[in-house]
Design a protein around this motif. Structure first.
Motif, PDB file in Angstrom:
ATOM      1  N   LYS A 228       0.809  -1.238   0.000  1.00 53.80           N
ATOM      2  CA  LYS A 228       0.000   0.000   0.000  1.00 53.80           C
ATOM      3  C   LYS A 228       0.835   1.279   0.000  1.00 53.80           C
ATOM      4  N   PRO A 229       1.827   1.423   0.938  1.00 56.90           N
ATOM      5  CA  PRO A 229       2.629   2.653   0.883  1.00 56.90           C
ATOM      6  C   PRO A 229       3.429   2.780  -0.411  1.00 56.90           C
ATOM      7  N   LEU A 230       3.877   1.621  -0.979  1.00 58.27           N
ATOM      8  CA  LEU A 230       4.624   1.673  -2.244  1.00 58.27           C
ATOM      9  C   LEU A 230       3.736   2.179  -3.380  1.00 58.27           C
ATOM     10  N   ILE A 231       2.501   1.654  -3.407  1.00 60.64           N
ATOM     11  CA  ILE A 231       1.565   2.074  -4.470  1.00 60.64           C
ATOM     12  C   ILE A 231       1.217   3.552  -4.306  1.00 60.64           C
ATOM     13  N   ALA A 232       0.998   3.985  -3.042  1.00 59.44           N
ATOM     14  CA  ALA A 232       0.680   5.399  -2.788  1.00 59.44           C
ATOM     15  C   ALA A 232       1.810   6.285  -3.317  1.00 59.44           C
ATOM     16  N   ARG A 233       3.070   5.869  -3.055  1.00 57.08           N
ATOM     17  CA  ARG A 233       4.221   6.677  -3.510  1.00 57.08           C
ATOM     18  C   ARG A 233       4.293   6.699  -5.035  1.00 57.08           C
ATOM     19  N   ARG A 234       4.033   5.517  -5.628  1.00 58.34           N
ATOM     20  CA  ARG A 234       4.083   5.415  -7.099  1.00 58.34           C
ATOM     21  C   ARG A 234       3.003   6.326  -7.735  1.00 58.34           C
ATOM     22  N   LEU A 235       1.804   6.305  -7.157  1.00 61.12           N
ATOM     23  CA  LEU A 235       0.728   7.153  -7.684  1.00 61.12           C
ATOM     24  C   LEU A 235       1.085   8.627  -7.555  1.00 61.12           C
ATOM     25  N   HIS A 236       1.640   8.990  -6.394  1.00 59.29           N
ATOM     26  CA  HIS A 236       2.077  10.379  -6.201  1.00 59.29           C
ATOM     27  C   HIS A 236       3.032  10.779  -7.312  1.00 59.29           C
ATOM     28  N   GLY A 237       3.969   9.871  -7.610  1.00 60.10           N
ATOM     29  CA  GLY A 237       4.954  10.152  -8.651  1.00 60.10           C
ATOM     30  C   GLY A 237       4.301  10.299 -10.023  1.00 60.10           C
ATOM     31  N   GLU A 238       3.378   9.370 -10.339  1.00 59.09           N
ATOM     32  CA  GLU A 238       2.763   9.362 -11.674  1.00 59.09           C
ATOM     33  C   GLU A 238       1.787  10.510 -11.880  1.00 59.09           C
ATOM     34  N   PHE A 239       1.081  10.879 -10.808  1.00 58.40           N
ATOM     35  CA  PHE A 239      -0.003  11.853 -10.988  1.00 58.40           C
ATOM     36  C   PHE A 239       0.269  13.210 -10.333  1.00 58.40           C
ATOM     37  N   ALA A 240       1.479  13.374  -9.774  1.00 55.67           N
ATOM     38  CA  ALA A 240       1.797  14.671  -9.161  1.00 55.67           C
ATOM     39  C   ALA A 240       1.801  15.736 -10.257  1.00 55.67           C
ATOM     40  N   GLY A 241       1.406  16.918  -9.885  1.00 54.68           N
ATOM     41  CA  GLY A 241       1.470  18.010 -10.863  1.00 54.68           C
ATOM     42  C   GLY A 241       0.292  18.039 -11.818  1.00 54.68           C
ATOM     43  N   ILE A 242      -0.701  17.137 -11.631  1.00 55.60           N
ATOM     44  CA  ILE A 242      -1.892  17.185 -12.494  1.00 55.60           C
ATOM     45  C   ILE A 242      -2.903  18.136 -11.846  1.00 55.60           C
ATOM     46  N   HIS A 243      -3.246  19.197 -12.593  1.00 55.81           N
ATOM     47  CA  HIS A 243      -4.133  20.213 -12.018  1.00 55.81           C
ATOM     48  C   HIS A 243      -5.390  20.420 -12.858  1.00 55.81           C
ATOM     49  N   SER A 244      -5.629  19.521 -13.815  1.00 53.38           N
ATOM     50  CA  SER A 244      -6.859  19.692 -14.598  1.00 53.38           C
ATOM     51  C   SER A 244      -7.405  18.325 -15.005  1.00 53.38           C
ATOM     52  N   VAL A 245      -8.708  18.287 -15.250  1.00 52.29           N
ATOM     53  CA  VAL A 245      -9.383  17.042 -15.629  1.00 52.29           C
ATOM     54  C   VAL A 245      -8.863  16.561 -16.983  1.00 52.29           C
ATOM     55  N   ASP A 246      -8.631  17.501 -17.910  1.00 54.87           N
ATOM     56  CA  ASP A 246      -8.138  17.112 -19.241  1.00 54.87           C
ATOM     57  C   ASP A 246      -6.784  16.411 -19.154  1.00 54.87           C
ATOM     58  N   THR A 247      -5.874  16.967 -18.331  1.00 50.39           N
ATOM     59  CA  THR A 247      -4.544  16.359 -18.185  1.00 50.39           C
ATOM     60  C   THR A 247      -4.671  14.982 -17.550  1.00 50.39           C
ATOM     61  N   LEU A 248      -5.582  14.872 -16.583  1.00 45.47           N
ATOM     62  CA  LEU A 248      -5.802  13.582 -15.923  1.00 45.47           C
ATOM     63  C   LEU A 248      -6.290  12.553 -16.944  1.00 45.47           C
ATOM     64  N   GLN A 249      -7.230  12.958 -17.818  1.00 45.07           N
ATOM     65  CA  GLN A 249      -7.745  12.025 -18.823  1.00 45.07           C
ATOM     66  C   GLN A 249      -6.654  11.602 -19.807  1.00 45.07           C
ATOM     67  N   GLU A 250      -5.751  12.526 -20.129  1.00 43.56           N
ATOM     68  CA  GLU A 250      -4.636  12.156 -21.014  1.00 43.56           C
ATOM     69  C   GLU A 250      -3.788  11.072 -20.360  1.00 43.56           C
TER      70      GLU A 250
END
Length: 389
Positions: free
Chosen positions: A50-72
């Motif tokens: 769980k903590p490893l996945i949380a860190r990985r997600l933070h890394g992959e999705f950090a800096g996303i500030h819009s729905v469009d970027t998230l969908q990309e």
């Protein structure tokens, strides 16, 4: 204006970072991801994953500030899902849509998550803005599911209300929101043609949904005027194989023999997971012509939507194999033989997969499995013969 939609609307760009942070801290969400990504390790090593996945997600999705970027970013995961769980996806009819216009996509409904995901994917590939998606609150039992869906442009249909007055008030808000999305925000909307999935393979539009769209505009304009402004566009999605076909056959059998069916706790979650990861064979999405001549009668409009959805449903060899052994075959219809339509190799592959599915289904439930695949054949050929489908 948006305040009246506060409880049902998708998240706005400004809310994305806070919602993502909430998701990355949600134990239940991380547990499900651990089980999905590392099924063998999740049991004994879940505490470590769980903590490893949380860190990985933070890394992959950090800096996303819009729905469009998230969908990309999500598109990459959808590509992987398509690669693993399908034999390819094709689409047709996108050239009938104008970029910059907003549409009401009225779609047949077979899979909880993948139907709108595949429509999104097709629209995204065509460089058009993805639609906002109507999703029933019965699927949002857990806070993280609600967060995930609302991040991905979903808005909530409050189906679990029981009182007549509360239901009417909720439909009024839903109607206003869909009209506001298409007419004011210029954002397309995806909504299923009827409540719940078509478990028997018979895709039919519920005219009550079309009437609901007019509810919030009743005092200002006629049904035809409101619906014309929404640009209703039928969408037909065909899966060669339905990963949930056995579960649907079981439910239909229990309903037919006992008169009712009660879902077990977590059953929707199982359907969602199986629908995403299960083998689907080939998938085709057909975008119909936006309907411009709108009758002033909801039932007539429902029939016009059905004609396009049933007429452009892509039939695969398995559908003809099921039709051949269906007790409710229509003797009036001239159905071509498999050999006239498909290659020997395609037929052999389908026969192997179909016998596997039939063998896995208890014999008392088999008629309900067969009809799921046979109904689209009857509907298409009734239409082609000039009969009411």
């Amino acid at each position: 204006m948006m305040d009246e939609f506060e409880a049902i609307r998708p998240y706005a760009d400004a809310e994305v970072p806070a919602v993502m942070a909430r998701l990355f801290a949600d134990r239940e969400f991380l547990e499900i991801l651990a089980r999905f990504r590392f099924p063998r390790l999740a049991g004994s090593l879940g505490w470590l994953l769980k903590p490893l996945i949380a860190r990985r997600l933070h890394g992959e999705f950090a800096g996303i500030h819009s729905v469009d970027t998230l969908q990309e970013r999500i598109e990459f995961y959808l590509d992987r899902t398509i690669e693993r769980a399908t034999d390819g996806i094709t689409y047709s009819g996108l050239d009938q849509l104008k970029p910059g216009s907003a549409y009401l996509f009225l779609a047949n409904h077979r899979d909880i998550v993948m139907d709108p995901a595949f429509v999104n994917y097709a629209v995204f590939q065509a460089r058009m803005r993805t639609p906002r998606i109507a999703i029933g609150d019965n699927l949002l039992q857990r806070p993280f599911v609600s967060d995930l869906m609302r991040l991905n442009k979903s808005f909530i249909v409050r189906r679990s209300l029981t009182g007549r007055r509360e239901k009417l008030a909720a439909y009024q808000v839903l109607s206003a929101y869909i009209n506001h999305s298409i007419r004011n925000d210029g954002e397309s909307v995806w909504i299923a043609q009827a409540e719940g999935r078509a478990k028997d393979g018979d895709d039919r539009t519920d005219s009550a949904i079309l009437k609901m769209l007019h509810m919030s505009r009743k005092d200002e304009e006629s049904f035809a005027e409101t619906l014309t402004a929404l640009r209703p566009t039928p969408v037909s999605i065909s899966y060669e194989y339905d990963p949930c076909d056995q579960a649907k056959a079981r439910e239909l059998y229990i309903r037919a023999t006992t008169g009712s069916y009660t879902k077990a706790p977590g059953e929707d979650d199982t359907s969602i997971a199986l629908g995403i990861t299960g083998y689907k064979g080939r998938v085709h999405i057909s975008f119909g012509r936006p309907i411009e001549e709108i009758p002033d009668d909801a039932k007539q409009l429902a029939a016009a939507v059905d004609r396009q959805i049933l007429g452009s449903y892509r039939l695969f060899p398995v559908h003809y194999l099921a039709y051949r052994i269906w007790d409710e075959r229509d003797p009036q219809l001239a159905i071509p033989s498999l050999a006239e339509l498909f290659s020997e190799e395609e037929i052999a592959r389908a026969e192997a997969e179909w016998s596997k599915r039939l063998a896995a289904c208890p014999s008392v439930q088999q008629p309900y499995l067969i009809q799921q695949y046979a109904n689209p054949v009857r509907n298409r050929y009734r239409l082609e013969s000039g009969l009411e489908p």
